[in-house]
Structures are given as C-alpha cells and as structure tokens.
Design a protein around this motif. Sequence first.
Motif, mmCIF file in Angstrom:
data_model
loop_
_atom_site.group_PDB
_atom_site.id
_atom_site.type_symbol
_atom_site.label_atom_id
_atom_site.label_comp_id
_atom_site.label_asym_id
_atom_site.label_seq_id
_atom_site.Cartn_x
_atom_site.Cartn_y
_atom_site.Cartn_z
ATOM 1 N N GLU A 80 0.807 -1.214 0.000
ATOM 2 C CA GLU A 80 0.000 0.000 0.000
ATOM 3 C C GLU A 80 0.837 1.259 0.000
ATOM 4 O O GLU A 80 0.494 2.253 -0.637
ATOM 5 N N ILE A 84 -1.048 2.723 -5.748
ATOM 6 C CA ILE A 84 -1.499 1.801 -6.791
ATOM 7 C C ILE A 84 -0.581 1.964 -8.001
ATOM 8 O O ILE A 84 -0.326 3.090 -8.440
ATOM 9 N N LEU A 94 -5.264 -2.505 -11.296
ATOM 10 C CA LEU A 94 -6.324 -2.690 -10.306
ATOM 11 C C LEU A 94 -6.430 -4.147 -9.864
ATOM 12 O O LEU A 94 -6.682 -4.435 -8.695
ATOM 13 N N SER A 139 -6.162 4.259 2.118
ATOM 14 C CA SER A 139 -6.068 3.298 1.020
ATOM 15 C C SER A 139 -7.106 3.580 -0.056
ATOM 16 O O SER A 139 -6.845 3.402 -1.253
ATOM 17 N N TYR A 143 -7.109 4.690 -4.757
ATOM 18 C CA TYR A 143 -7.938 4.372 -5.924
ATOM 19 C C TYR A 143 -8.361 5.642 -6.656
ATOM 20 O O TYR A 143 -8.346 5.696 -7.888
ATOM 21 N N ARG A 146 -5.495 7.004 -8.642
ATOM 22 C CA ARG A 146 -5.179 6.183 -9.812
ATOM 23 C C ARG A 146 -6.236 6.359 -10.899
ATOM 24 O O ARG A 146 -5.916 6.416 -12.106
ATOM 25 N N LEU A 147 -7.500 6.472 -10.494
ATOM 26 C CA LEU A 147 -8.568 6.653 -11.473
ATOM 27 C C LEU A 147 -8.483 8.031 -12.131
ATOM 28 O O LEU A 147 -8.758 8.176 -13.325
ATOM 29 N N ARG A 166 -14.520 4.198 -7.554
ATOM 30 C CA ARG A 166 -13.722 3.474 -6.550
ATOM 31 C C ARG A 166 -14.566 2.449 -5.815
ATOM 32 O O ARG A 166 -14.131 1.311 -5.577
ATOM 33 N N PHE A 169 -15.165 -1.123 -7.066
ATOM 34 C CA PHE A 169 -14.122 -2.139 -6.857
ATOM 35 C C PHE A 169 -14.089 -2.627 -5.410
ATOM 36 O O PHE A 169 -14.062 -3.828 -5.154
ATOM 37 N N VAL A 170 -14.072 -1.701 -4.465
ATOM 38 C CA VAL A 170 -13.781 -2.081 -3.088
ATOM 39 C C VAL A 170 -15.007 -2.497 -2.282
ATOM 40 O O VAL A 170 -14.900 -3.348 -1.388
ATOM 41 N N VAL A 193 -12.898 -6.302 -11.156
ATOM 42 C CA VAL A 193 -12.269 -5.275 -11.986
ATOM 43 C C VAL A 193 -12.877 -5.275 -13.382
ATOM 44 O O VAL A 193 -13.213 -4.218 -13.939
#
Length: 203
Positions: A80, A84, A94, A139, A143, A146-147, A166, A169-170, A193
């Motif tokens: 982490e 990412i 991802l 964390s 995301y 990165r997005l 985000r 995904f999570v 993903v």
Amino acid sequence: MAPDSTRRSEKSRRAIYAAALALVGEIGYPRTTIEGIAARAGVGKQTIYRWWSSKAEVLMEAFVDLGAQAAEAAGGDWAEEDGIPDTGDLEADLKTVLRATVDELNDPRYEAPARALAAEGVGNPAFAKEFVAMLLMPSLELYVRRLRAAQGAGQVRTEVDPYIARDLFVSPLAQRWLQGTGPLDHAYANKLVEYALYGIAPR
C-alpha cells in the motif's frame, strides 16, 4: 555496555501491538482495556499512556502495522505504501491491488481483529468515524488518485466520478468478506475489476 533504550522501546511497542490485536480478536473491542493490554504485553500502564491516549489509538496503530507486516510476509508484488501502480494498464494495475487485498483479508492474523473492529464500528459511530479516517480512507484515496490519472490518460471517461467508481471495486469485496456470500479469492478480484471497468450489459 548501557542498555539500548531504542531497542527496548521497540520491543515493548511490538509486545503492545501483539497484545492489543490478540485481545480484540479474543474478547472483542468493548472488553479490551488498557490494563488488559498492558498485562498481556508485560508492560506497565504508564508505558502505554506515554505513547497513546486511548485503547482506540493503540488498536488503530497496531492494525496499520499488522497490515504492513502481512503485505511484507506475503511477498507480493504490491504494498500500500507504494500506491497503486501505474503501468499504463489500468485493468492489470487494479487487479494487482485487489488480489493483494484479498490475500490480506484472508490472512488469519488480520481477519479476527479486523472483524472485531468492524463490528465495533457498527454500534459505535464515533469509533467508526475514527476507524474509517485512520484505516480506510488512506487506502481508498489511492484508488481515486489512480482513477484520476487514468482519466488524464483517456482510459476512463472524464465525466466519471472517481469516488463512485472506486466503490465499484472495493465495496463488493468488503461485503463478501463481511457476509461470507461467496469465495474471496483472486478469481473474484479479477472479475470485480472486469465488471466495473467494462460493465455487464452486452457490448
């Protein structure tokens, strides 16, 4: 030779981390106390109060440290603290992160205290707020960053809200882990993903 106070402090800190995590997994967060942690760790209460002001602070820090140890022990290709990865392949990046998250959630050292802390957060809004701010948001922000980078590279539509994306995904990963509605493995992480990026309607 004089005793090494730095080494002694680190040994005590590790013992306190281990004691806090063990107790919250065994008896739950409400029954875990500073006194209990101190007794389990073999240190005085004042040693704990010198570094932390509450049991919540002890547990949060211990949990963050546990995550770092689990990632290192797993020997995976992502941690982490690295953020990412941005290889230019958003799907692959991802998947790498979600597979590492699955490994952490399935780690017995992580699972018991994580479930205890999550359960405490359900009935204790103040604790939940601290839990989210200290453990989850850092964390989750990875995301979002990165997005946004993917949007800048033309890999994600510019009008997409990265915070909602985000969650695609999570959130399913967390729900399956908490509720046990199906296997939590790498295949599931990969499918999350793919479904989130490409949708489920016919192309």
